[in-house]
Every structure is written in C-alpha cells, then in structure tokens.
Design an enzyme around this catalytic site. Structure first.
Site, mmCIF file in Angstrom:
data_model
loop_
_atom_site.group_PDB
_atom_site.id
_atom_site.type_symbol
_atom_site.label_atom_id
_atom_site.label_comp_id
_atom_site.label_asym_id
_atom_site.label_seq_id
_atom_site.Cartn_x
_atom_site.Cartn_y
_atom_site.Cartn_z
ATOM 1 N N SER A 119 8.597 30.046 11.862
ATOM 2 C CA SER A 119 8.434 31.371 11.254
ATOM 3 C C SER A 119 8.278 31.252 9.737
ATOM 4 C CB SER A 119 9.647 32.242 11.569
ATOM 5 O OG SER A 119 10.793 31.771 10.867
ATOM 6 N N HIS A 157 16.237 -9.369 13.283
ATOM 7 C CA HIS A 157 16.982 -8.794 12.166
ATOM 8 C C HIS A 157 17.064 -9.869 11.084
ATOM 9 C CE1 HIS A 157 19.532 -6.120 10.071
ATOM 10 N NE2 HIS A 157 20.711 -6.477 10.543
ATOM 11 N N VAL A 175 22.164 -5.796 22.923
ATOM 12 C CA VAL A 175 21.418 -4.634 22.453
ATOM 13 C C VAL A 175 19.906 -4.831 22.609
ATOM 14 C CG1 VAL A 175 20.955 -3.141 20.472
ATOM 15 C CG2 VAL A 175 23.263 -4.022 20.852
ATOM 16 N N GLN A 176 19.345 -5.841 21.953
ATOM 17 C CA GLN A 176 17.903 -6.084 22.013
ATOM 18 C C GLN A 176 17.502 -7.014 23.165
ATOM 19 O OE1 GLN A 176 15.058 -5.135 20.469
ATOM 20 N NE2 GLN A 176 16.073 -3.588 19.211
ATOM 21 N N ASP A 215 25.027 -9.887 14.867
ATOM 22 C CA ASP A 215 25.143 -10.670 13.632
ATOM 23 C C ASP A 215 26.395 -11.541 13.657
ATOM 24 O OD1 ASP A 215 22.788 -9.594 12.520
ATOM 25 O OD2 ASP A 215 23.868 -7.829 11.823
ATOM 26 N N ALA A 216 27.500 -10.984 14.135
ATOM 27 C CA ALA A 216 28.735 -11.769 14.240
ATOM 28 C C ALA A 216 28.579 -12.884 15.264
ATOM 29 C CB ALA A 216 29.902 -10.858 14.626
ATOM 30 N N GLU A 268 22.345 25.405 16.850
ATOM 31 C CA GLU A 268 21.652 25.532 15.568
ATOM 32 C C GLU A 268 21.684 24.245 14.743
ATOM 33 O OE1 GLU A 268 19.734 27.785 14.475
ATOM 34 O OE2 GLU A 268 20.097 29.333 15.977
ATOM 35 N N TYR A 290 22.293 -10.964 25.509
ATOM 36 C CA TYR A 290 21.820 -9.931 26.434
ATOM 37 C C TYR A 290 22.607 -8.651 26.208
ATOM 38 C CZ TYR A 290 19.095 -8.701 30.577
ATOM 39 O OH TYR A 290 18.165 -8.147 31.442
#
Length: 348
Positions: A270, A124, A40-41, A100-101, A244, A38
């Site tokens: 432009s 993955h 990242v994904q 992955d770990a 910028e 529970y």
C-alpha cells in the site's frame, strides 16, 4: 569463467551453462571424494554429489548420532562410510566439513592422511584464515580450495531435490597441482550450486561471520524481539504481534523480495506502507550502521574467532548452548510462532 557486472563492479562467476554437470563429473572421474563430517553441511553436499554421479565416501565418528544418520541416509559402513581417519586416507579430495571446533580437534588426524596431489576442501574460511588460533596449516603439496553454499546444508539438499540450486562462493588458497580451479568448480557444480562467484578464504569468513551475527541471524532475532516487545507492551495480542513481526515478513514479503527485489516489494504494498518504509529505513540504517562496523571489526581482528574457539573448548558448552536455545524456544514470541505455524492452511 565469465565476468558479470554487479552494480558497476565486475565479478568472476561460473554458471551451470558454462561448466555443465557432465563436464564436472568427467573432471573428477578418477577422484574419490571423502566428505569428513556429517553434521550441518556434510549430508547435503555428500548426497548431492552422490546423486550427481560422483564417487563419494563419508568419514564420521562411529557410534555417534551423525554416524547413525549417515547409515539411515544410505551410506554403507565399510563400503561408503568409514571412520574419519580411514575416509581421509581413501580420499583424493578431502571435504573437511566438520564444525570449526571439530576441524581443530581432528586436524592432525586428517593432515597425516593427505598425500601429495590431494585436494583439501573447505566450506568455510575459518580454519585457514585464523590459523594462528586453529593450528590448521595445510601441507604445501596439496590443493586447498573452498566452496561455500550461501545457506544451510538442509536448504542445499532441499533445493537440489526440487531441481533448483543454492548460490555458492568459491576460492583457491593453494594450487599445488595446477588443477585447483577445475577441481573447485567441478565440486561447486556437483554439490548443487546455482552459480559460483569468486572470493578468497579471508573474505569468505569475514562476510560469513558478519552475516551470521548480523542480518541473517543475530540482528534479525534481535529486531524481531524488539518489535514484538513494543507491540505486546502496548496491548497487542501475542497472535497480532507475531503476525505483524514475523509471519507477514517470512510468508508474504520476503518471497516478493526474493522474486524481484526490495523496490518491487515496496511497489506491491500500500502507499501508506511505502511512505513509512521509505522514511524509516534511513533511521534504522543510521541506528544500526555503528553496530555493524563494530561487528566487522570484531571479526577482522580475530576476536569473534577467539570467543568461538574458547566457548567450544569448555566441557559444558553443549549444555550451556541448549539452555540458551531453550530460553529462545520457550519465549512467548516463539511459542506463539509454534502455534501460528500449526494454523497455516497447509498444516490443516
């Protein structure tokens, strides 16, 4: 499955019209989807599946921040939230969404809970593709499938809540039951994919690692830093250099690219900007192409996997990682960014 033409190349894709949500739910009506991890994904996929009407449980290490997050998100301990081993035991589809770990560390526990006919799902291709380094070799009697959303779990959830979708790739590594295709497509639709395009585990991880280290994160951060540094050393203020370099790109130009493509964005700038961009793009391409070739070779040979696994094995990895992130966060570039974001109209 439909065949669409992309730049003269035919690809297998699946859309929501072809495989609607109702069909996806019906396909998996007898299945229990155990989302392991529970971090990242996991949150985005688990919540989207639950909200779409699938039978979902979550497996996570108890007494951890992610366990507490799962509880805060509405998962109930003992009912829909369990320790990793118990969730894997209860699931007929095990969505293996640990890091992955973490997948390497928990593999024996999860493997021992897989029954013949179950499905093992990844987002993955790392664990399977680099099996010589990870030790992740699935039993022959389970389906091994993949749905890889092309974005973070946070984006997947946010777009789902907005009624939108995030495109995903799908792959079948092992079809033990004859149901792998229907399972993987149903899951892809269920997690909130806009459309699904076919790949394989190896291509997924090669493209993913190249993209993360390249244009999506590593190259982008490096180019930001280089342009910002040149502007600052030539006397431009932090605000001017940041606007910028980053703000105009993320807030103005990239939305135009997303809407209709790079040529359309050029056409809406432009003539001075058009001429310079068209000329200098070739120089940047030629300068960076050798770097991308080196990067892809490092991914293909397994060197990037080796470095990643070795780094994660170190006891002080998290401490060192935070130091690196702190350096990035506290740089003038991103400190300026923090102030600029506060000044956006929507924040005032």
């Amino acid at each position: 499955m439909a065949k669409l033409n992309f730049g003269g190349v035919e690809e297998n894709v699946v859309t929501r019209e072809e495989f609607p949500l109702a069909k996806a739910v019906a396909t998996l009506k007898e299945e229990t989807i155990a989302v392991i991890g529970y971090g990242v994904q996991g949150p985005g996929q688990a919540l989207n599946l639950k909200d779409n009407g699938f039978n979902v449980i979550v497996g996570q290490r108890k007494n951890s921040k992610t366990w507490d997050k799962a509880v805060a998100d509405g998962w109930v301990p003992g009912e829909t939230l369990f320790e990793v081993e118990e969730a894997a035991k209860r699931g007929t589809i095990v969505q293996y969404l640990l890091s992955d770990a973490g997948q390497i560390a928990q593999w024996e526990t999860v493997k021992n809970q897989l029954n013949p006919g179950d499905a093992l799902y990844f987002s993955h291709g790392f664990g399977i593709t680099y099996k010589d380094q990870t030790g992740i070799v699935p039993p022959k009697d389970v389906d091994v499938i993949l749905v890889a959303p092309k974005g973070s779990g946070t984006s997947l959830r946010r777009l789902f809540v907005e009624g939108k979708g995030l495109n995903s790739s799908y792959a079948i590594f092992q079809d033990a039951t004859g149901k792998a295709y229907d399972r993987v497509v149903a899951l892809g639709i269920g997690v909130g994919s806009g459309y699904l395009f076919e790949t394989d585990f190896q291509k997924e991880v090669y493209s993913d690692l190249t993209g993360e280290r390249g244009i999506l994160m590593g190259a982008l951060a490096g180019v930001f830093e280089a342009q910002y540094e040149v502007l600052r050393k030539n006397g431009h203020s932090p605000s001017e250099a940041f606007n910028e370099t980053v703000e105009e790109l993320t807030q103005s130009l990239m939305p135009l690219v997303a809407e209709n493509g790079m040529d359309w964005m050029y056409a809406n700038c432009s003539t001075t900007a058009q001429r310079g961009a068209l000329d200098w793009r070739h120089k940047f391409r030629e300068a960076t192409l050798p770097v991308f070739d080196d990067l892809y070779d490092s991914v293909k040979t397994g060197e990037e996997a080796r470095v990643t696994i070795k780094a994660n094995e170190k006891e002080d990895y998290r401490v060192k990682l935070e130091e690196e992130l702190k350096e990035l966060r506290e740089s003038e570039l991103w400190q300026t960014g923090a102030q600029v974001r506060k000044l956006r109209p929507e924040n005032n």
